[in-house]
Design an enzyme around this catalytic site. Structure first.
Site, mmCIF file in Angstrom:
data_model
loop_
_atom_site.group_PDB
_atom_site.id
_atom_site.type_symbol
_atom_site.label_atom_id
_atom_site.label_comp_id
_atom_site.label_asym_id
_atom_site.label_seq_id
_atom_site.Cartn_x
_atom_site.Cartn_y
_atom_site.Cartn_z
ATOM 1 N N ASP A 103 0.831 -1.190 0.000
ATOM 2 C CA ASP A 103 0.000 0.000 0.000
ATOM 3 C C ASP A 103 0.877 1.257 0.000
ATOM 4 O O ASP A 103 2.066 1.216 0.298
ATOM 5 C CB ASP A 103 -0.897 -0.016 1.228
ATOM 6 C CG ASP A 103 -2.177 0.780 1.047
ATOM 7 O OD1 ASP A 103 -2.327 1.433 -0.002
ATOM 8 O OD2 ASP A 103 -3.028 0.741 1.956
ATOM 9 N N GLU A 157 2.717 6.764 -2.483
ATOM 10 C CA GLU A 157 2.440 8.003 -3.215
ATOM 11 C C GLU A 157 2.907 9.218 -2.408
ATOM 12 O O GLU A 157 3.268 10.243 -2.992
ATOM 13 C CB GLU A 157 0.949 8.159 -3.492
ATOM 14 C CG GLU A 157 0.297 6.977 -4.192
ATOM 15 C CD GLU A 157 -0.249 5.975 -3.203
ATOM 16 O OE1 GLU A 157 -0.636 4.868 -3.640
ATOM 17 O OE2 GLU A 157 -0.286 6.267 -1.988
ATOM 18 N N ASP A 216 -8.901 3.599 -3.153
ATOM 19 C CA ASP A 216 -10.031 3.874 -2.270
ATOM 20 C C ASP A 216 -11.225 4.456 -3.029
ATOM 21 O O ASP A 216 -11.242 5.636 -3.387
ATOM 22 C CB ASP A 216 -9.602 4.845 -1.171
ATOM 23 C CG ASP A 216 -8.483 4.285 -0.315
ATOM 24 O OD1 ASP A 216 -8.234 3.063 -0.400
ATOM 25 O OD2 ASP A 216 -7.851 5.057 0.427
#
Length: 761
Positions: free
Chosen positions: A430, A433, A497
């Site tokens: 995950d 970024e 998401d």
């Protein structure tokens, strides 16, 4: 980024020096070097004026690259994307009498007008049709006084922010696709796109997966070989162009030709890396704990018992963030309060036949026992003053692992190996970024701005390679959120998401299809949506869609995604959808192997499969699942769905419903239907041959026992089918030969009976 104010004016504070002339050129064995300058009236125009050097090369057949450089004296600390190179496929012809230069790479040609003040570059197909090119005022150097670095009191030494700017022509009716996982309209015409990884969810212009590659409906693609921020104005500044700019002194791009869209992807993935394969077990259903939910061993065991009791196949269980203690992400240790016997529990899960995935990120919080170790040994990204870069966004005192440091990579890898030894099979990689791009220093002195996007590539690579060493080639896989060019070599990727709405389900599909046009062949979404709790109708519709994606994972934020929470009818829908996907395993493995070989994605927009049908270029609410099955997800609570049936060139016959073989559809027509939750539009392509196995209980089981061949219509010619080995997904287990004379008969294959089922005569 926009610099102009209409056709004639520039924005306040902007100066652009447009290149109009080829001052001189030099032809080399494999390339051409050009010196470009502004419009030349007399020799005095060579003073106080910039030049741009243009280098034309061809890294591979059918691909031509152009590198434009303003100042060549800049420090280049990287990083750089890996580009596969070959030579011996170019031709160069310079005709001085006509002031023309032709540079050829296999079927792709570049014509350059070298006449005085007539600079023009045109990329052409084998039939001499213009694909794209640089017409007037389309190559330039920008000086922008709107930046913080510009100080008027510096006088003649005042520095403006420099940008390389180029515009590539867009023809009438031409459509532009790709540029990573973007959730807006599939065709990017009219959009401003910044290639800059951000954690922005799925409902904005921000994207987790930014790929500076776009595909045109005219039969070519463009890859901008720049790891930093690339800004594209896709007919949004100049309606006849894609304007592309990068800060700095150079830009390089490659035009990739293809007779078909698939051919473009084949060449592009040959340039940046072929997608790797994944183990067969990964195609089964994944269940997660969800994000902020409270769970322990008893909770998880209850979920697993619920799936077993309802006869819902389950292949992978994933532990999301809170398998670790709060404030300590990542310490790579199970929270002993919730899992006092983690090693024993891993063993008990394995005894149920499950694979195990755990969530990780590339950050180490200050409360993690690993923080002091990482700080002491220099394993984290540092500030310019030598201190560890930290902030409190996401995790308190969070530091970022510096994957340019080989020792840090070994350290991080050792934490993963410890988990793998306990029984963990996969990692959800995950984030990556939120990477600082200013005021920081890397171990190898990489440019922080160029590392912002590239970091995701390093992160996924170290995790993927650790898995490969531990479990073997093509047996490891990630569940990654961010990526960069070349990341297709480290599958799988999921869509980030999304909200629990039908609109978010549709935007997720658009994002996945957009990414699939950039060399990626595997993709998943959070079934049911991540943010919020889906109503039962949405849950069931997303289940239908999610189980017709390459990978299928039930996941949410603050609520669980086990089906019986939403009603036992949801359990029935999930059971049917999972079992349908499992019986499709031979077909899925076959299509995945094809994608590994040539870059064709498992899920694909209609135009990728049917480029001759112009109606398909505007469709972004349905897709092909492999070559043979068209899927139209239902995005309404009422079950109404409108879909288009593509025309199949050179094939007679009709599309047929997967659920009712007596129900057929005419190609080239639109249909509106209403479906209950036990069906959705899944159409079988006319003339197709599809491998299935209704006897399979899991994707990794015996592929041959019980295998069937579904034929829609009569075979037009001899057909060869490859049965992929589920234990080694890059290997062929058996080859099946079918011929028209065998329609309706049983085919023998080394002791195995292959039943041929005609689903539409």
């Amino acid at each position: 980024m926009k610099f102009t104010a209409g056709m004639w004016c520039l924005q306040e504070g902007v100066q652009i020096d447009w290149m109009s002339n080829v001052e001189r050129l030099k032809i080399e064995q494999e390339g051409v070097n050009l010196l470009l300058n502004k419009f030349q009236r007399h020799r005095g125009d060579t003073l106080n004026s910039p030049t741009i050097s243009a280098q034309v090369t061809s890294p591979q057949e059918g691909i031509i690259g152009v590198k434009l450089v303003h100042w060549a004296g800049q420090v280049d600390n990287g990083p750089h994307y890996e580009i596969s190179q070959s030579n011996g496929h170019t031709s160069i012809n310079h005709d001085k009498t006509t002031n023309s230069l032709n540079y050829g790479s296999g079927p792709l040609q570049l014509d350059i007008n070298t006449a005085a003040n007539e600079l023009d570059l045109v990329f052409r197909s084998p039939s001499n049709k213009k694909l794209t090119g640089h017409s007037g005022r389309s190559i330039g150097y920008v000086r922008d006084a709107r930046s913080d670095k510009y100080r008027t009191d510096d006088g003649i030494y005042a520095e403006k922010q420099g940008y390389m700017l180029m515009g590539l022509d867009v023809g009438v009716g031409e459509k532009i696709y790709g540029l990573g996982e973007r959730f807006g309209p599939l065709a990017k015409n009219g959009q401003t796109v910044d290639i800059w990884n951000e954690d922005g969810g799925t409902s904005s212009e921000l994207a987790y997966k930014n790929i500076p590659f776009y595909m045109s409906s005219k039969g070519y693609g463009v890859f901008i070989n720049h790891p930093g921020k690339v800004s594209l104005e896709v007919q949004s500044e100049r309606t006849t162009r894609v304007n592309i700019s990068v800060p700095g002194e150079e830009i390089e791009y490659f035009v990739v030709y293809g007779e078909t869209p698939k051919d473009v992807l084949r060449r592009y993935t040959g340039l940046t890396g072929r997608p790797e394969l994944v183990p067969s077990w990964s195609y089964n259903l994944w269940l997660t704990t969800s994000f902020t939910t409270n769970y322990d061993e008893q909770t998880v065991t209850g979920f697993l018992d619920g799936f077993r009791d309802r006869d819902i196949p389950l292949g992978v269980f994933h532990f999301d963030c809170f398998w670790m203690k709060s404030y300590q992400w990542c310490d790579f240790d199970f929270d002993t309060e919730m899992f006092p016997d983690a090693r024993g529990y891993m063993k008990r899960l394995k005894e149920r036949g499950l694979r195990i995935s755990v969530w990780i990120n590339p950050y180490v919080a200050q409360a993690s026992p690993l923080f002091e170790e990482g700080k002491k040994n220099g394993y984290f990204i540092k500030r310019d003053n030598g201190s560890v870069w930290q902030w409190d966004m996401w995790q308190a005192g969070m530091a970022v692992v510096d994957f340019t440091n080989p020792a840090a990579c070994r350290w991080y890898s050792s934490q993963l190996e410890r988990l793998m030894e306990m029984g963990v099979d996969s990692f959800k990689t995950d984030f990556a970024e939120r990477i600082p791009s200013k005021g920081v220093k890397y171990h190898d002195n990489s440019d922080p701005e160029r590392m912002h996007n590239y970091y995701a590539l390093l992160y996924n690579r170290i995790v993927y390679e650790t898995l490969e060493v531990g479990v073997g080639h093509n047996q490891g896989l990630l569940f990654a959120r961010s990526t960069a060019p070349g990341g297709q070599k480290y599958p799988v990727h999921w869509g980030g998401d999304c909200e629990s709405t039908f609109e978010a389900m549709a935007e997720s599909l658009r994002g996945g299809l957009s990414l699939m046009l950039c060399g990626y062949i595997f993709w998943a979404s959070d079934i049911g949506g991540f943010e919020g709790t889906p109503p039962p109708a949405l849950y069931k519709r997303w289940v239908q869609f999610g189980l017709l994606s390459s990978h299928s994972r039930l996941h949410g934020s603050s609520s669980f995604r086990v089906p019986w929470i939403y009603g036992e009818d949801c359990s029935a829908v999930l059971r049917n959808c999972v079992k349908r996907k499992i019986l499709l395993t031979p077909y899925i493995l076959q299509e995945a192997l094809r994608g590994h070989r040539d870059g064709t994605p498992l899920m694909r927009p209609l135009f990728l499969e049917f480029p001759e049908d112009l109606n398909t270029y505007a469709v972004d609410t349905q897709y092909m699942f492999g070559s043979n099955l068209m899927v139209a997800p239902v995005f309404t609570e009422e079950g109404e769905v409108t879909f288009y049936v593509p025309q199949v060139e050179g094939t007679e016959g009709k599309w047929v419903s997967w659920f009712d073989h007596d129900k057929s559809y005419e190609a080239g027509q639109w249909y509106t239907e209403t479906h209950d939750f036990d069906t959705l539009p899944i159409l079988v392509r006319p003339g197709s041959v599809t491998l299935i196995n209704p006897t399979l209980k899991a994707p990794e089981n015996d592929a041959l026992s019980g295998i069937q061949v579904l034929v829609n219509g009569r075979l037009a010619a001899k057909t060869t089918l490859e049965v992929v080995d589920p234990s080694q997904t890059d290997k062929i287990l058996k080859t099946i030969q079918l011929s028209p004379a065998q329609d309706g008969q049983t085919v023998q294959c080394e002791g195995h009976a292959i039943e041929v089922v005609i689903i539409k005569a």
